[in-house]
Design an enzyme around this catalytic site. Structure first.
Site, PDB file in Angstrom:
ATOM      1  NE  ARG A 258      -4.115  -0.697   2.719  1.00  0.00           N
ATOM      2  CZ  ARG A 258      -5.000  -1.677   2.932  1.00  0.00           C
ATOM      3  NH1 ARG A 258      -4.630  -2.934   2.903  1.00  0.00           N
ATOM      4  NH2 ARG A 258      -6.255  -1.400   3.168  1.00  0.00           N
TER       5      ARG A 258
ATOM      6  NE  ARG B 282     -16.483  -3.359   5.479  1.00  0.00           N
ATOM      7  CZ  ARG B 282     -15.332  -3.356   4.806  1.00  0.00           C
ATOM      8  NH1 ARG B 282     -15.191  -4.099   3.729  1.00  0.00           N
ATOM      9  NH2 ARG B 282     -14.338  -2.588   5.173  1.00  0.00           N
TER      10      ARG B 282
ATOM     11  NE  ARG C 141     -10.200   1.748   6.322  1.00  0.00           N
ATOM     12  CZ  ARG C 141     -11.280   1.003   6.141  1.00  0.00           C
ATOM     13  NH1 ARG C 141     -12.455   1.398   6.618  1.00  0.00           N
ATOM     14  NH2 ARG C 141     -11.191  -0.126   5.505  1.00  0.00           N
TER      15      ARG C 141
ATOM     16  NE  ARG D  69     -13.298  -3.533   8.531  1.00  0.00           N
ATOM     17  CZ  ARG D  69     -12.476  -3.723   7.502  1.00  0.00           C
ATOM     18  NH1 ARG D  69     -12.612  -4.762   6.730  1.00  0.00           N
ATOM     19  NH2 ARG D  69     -11.510  -2.860   7.253  1.00  0.00           N
TER      20      ARG D  69
HETATM   21  P1  AMP Z   1      -8.091  -3.915   4.834  1.00  0.00           P
HETATM   22  O1  AMP Z   1      -8.937  -4.993   5.386  1.00  0.00           O
HETATM   23  O2  AMP Z   1      -7.207  -4.367   3.713  1.00  0.00           O
HETATM   24  O3  AMP Z   1      -8.867  -2.660   4.487  1.00  0.00           O
HETATM   25  O4  AMP Z   1      -7.083  -3.476   6.028  1.00  0.00           O
HETATM   26  C1  AMP Z   1      -7.591  -2.997   7.262  1.00  0.00           C
HETATM   27  C2  AMP Z   1      -6.532  -2.170   7.972  1.00  0.00           C
HETATM   28  O5  AMP Z   1      -5.375  -2.976   8.226  1.00  0.00           O
HETATM   29  C3  AMP Z   1      -6.008  -0.968   7.192  1.00  0.00           C
HETATM   30  O6  AMP Z   1      -6.845   0.172   7.294  1.00  0.00           O
HETATM   31  C4  AMP Z   1      -4.664  -0.763   7.877  1.00  0.00           C
HETATM   32  O7  AMP Z   1      -4.824  -0.168   9.164  1.00  0.00           O
HETATM   33  C5  AMP Z   1      -4.202  -2.193   8.096  1.00  0.00           C
HETATM   34  N1  AMP Z   1      -3.428  -2.687   6.931  1.00  0.00           N
HETATM   35  C6  AMP Z   1      -3.773  -3.687   6.082  1.00  0.00           C
HETATM   36  N2  AMP Z   1      -2.841  -3.854   5.132  1.00  0.00           N
HETATM   37  C7  AMP Z   1      -1.882  -2.924   5.364  1.00  0.00           C
HETATM   38  C8  AMP Z   1      -0.672  -2.564   4.723  1.00  0.00           C
HETATM   39  N3  AMP Z   1      -0.260  -3.202   3.610  1.00  0.00           N
HETATM   40  N4  AMP Z   1       0.056  -1.560   5.258  1.00  0.00           N
HETATM   41  C9  AMP Z   1      -0.337  -0.927   6.367  1.00  0.00           C
HETATM   42  N5  AMP Z   1      -1.477  -1.184   7.010  1.00  0.00           N
HETATM   43  C10 AMP Z   1      -2.259  -2.181   6.523  1.00  0.00           C
END
Ligand code: AMP
Length: 187
Positions: free
Chosen positions: A86, A125, A142, A131
């Site tokens: 990311r 959601r 985000r 969540r």
């Molecule tokens: P997601 O389910 O992919 O939206 O991830 C949920 C949360 O996990 C994100 O908002 C970040 O806080 C953390 N997270 C997931 N993947 C990453 C990543 N590659 N780098 C940093 N934080 C991450």
């Protein structure tokens, strides 16, 4: 392959379907973090404060978690990374990890969707599964991080000519059909 998309674009749902269809493991950094938060591991306790604020977990923490996961035997026949990389630092780290493990990227699938549609979906959601990172202020933060940092990640892969974009608006089945067509997987 990688799947990249803004929060709420359905990348987790599509990743599960792709991984089943292609018989490769799906690795979601968000899921690994959430699982650690639930089990109250040291990693989970560290990650929770960033996740709740809608911030990225620091690169150092995320990178070492992915490095460990990609060293496992089950990724050797193929893998789908969902939610990583990311940031620009994570792209460089992933290049190193893949080189060290003699692995390669074939495709980066980007799911696209309009911000206002995503906000609506994510607020829905939040009501369904509670969540803690799904309230409007955190959702917009985000999305901002996605535009500021993760779109630049996609650009890095575009320079390599491996990005396939798929419209993420529509029903889950419609998007899956588009994904499979884009990946040229027979249904
Ligand atoms: P997601 O389910 O992919 O939206 O991830 C949920 C949360 O996990 C994100 O908002 C970040 O806080 C953390 N997270 C997931 N993947 C990453 C990543 N590659 N780098 C940093 N934080 C991450």
């Amino acid at each position: 392959m990688l799947i990249i998309g803004p929060p709420g674009s359905g990348k987790g749902t599509q990743a599960a379907r792709i991984s089943e269809r292609l018989a490769v493991v799906a690795i979601s950094t968000g899921d690994i973090f959430r699982d650690n938060v639930k089990r109250e591991t040291p990693l989970g306790l560290e990650a929770k404060k960033f996740m709740d604020a809608g911030d990225f977990v620091p690169d150092s923490v995320t990178n070492s978690m992915v490095r460990d996961r990609l060293a496992a035997e089950d990724v050797r026949e193929g893998f789908l990374l969902d939610g990583y990389p990311r940031t620009a630092v994570q792209v460089t780290e992933l290049d190193d990890i893949l080189r060290e493990n003699a692995l390669d990227l074939d495709v980066v699938l980007q799911l696209t969707a309009d911000d206002e549609e995503l906000v609506t979906r994510l607020l829905g959601r939040a009501q369904l599964d509670g969540r803690s990172d799904d309230n409007e202020r955190v959702i917009r933060h985000r999305l901002g991080l996605y535009h500021d940092q993760t779109e630049a990640v996609v650009s890095r892969y575009e320079e390599r000519g491996i990005v396939t974009k798929v419209d993420g608006i529509g029903s889950i089945d419609e998007v899956t059909e588009r994904v499979m067509a884009a990946l040229k997987v027979a249904s």
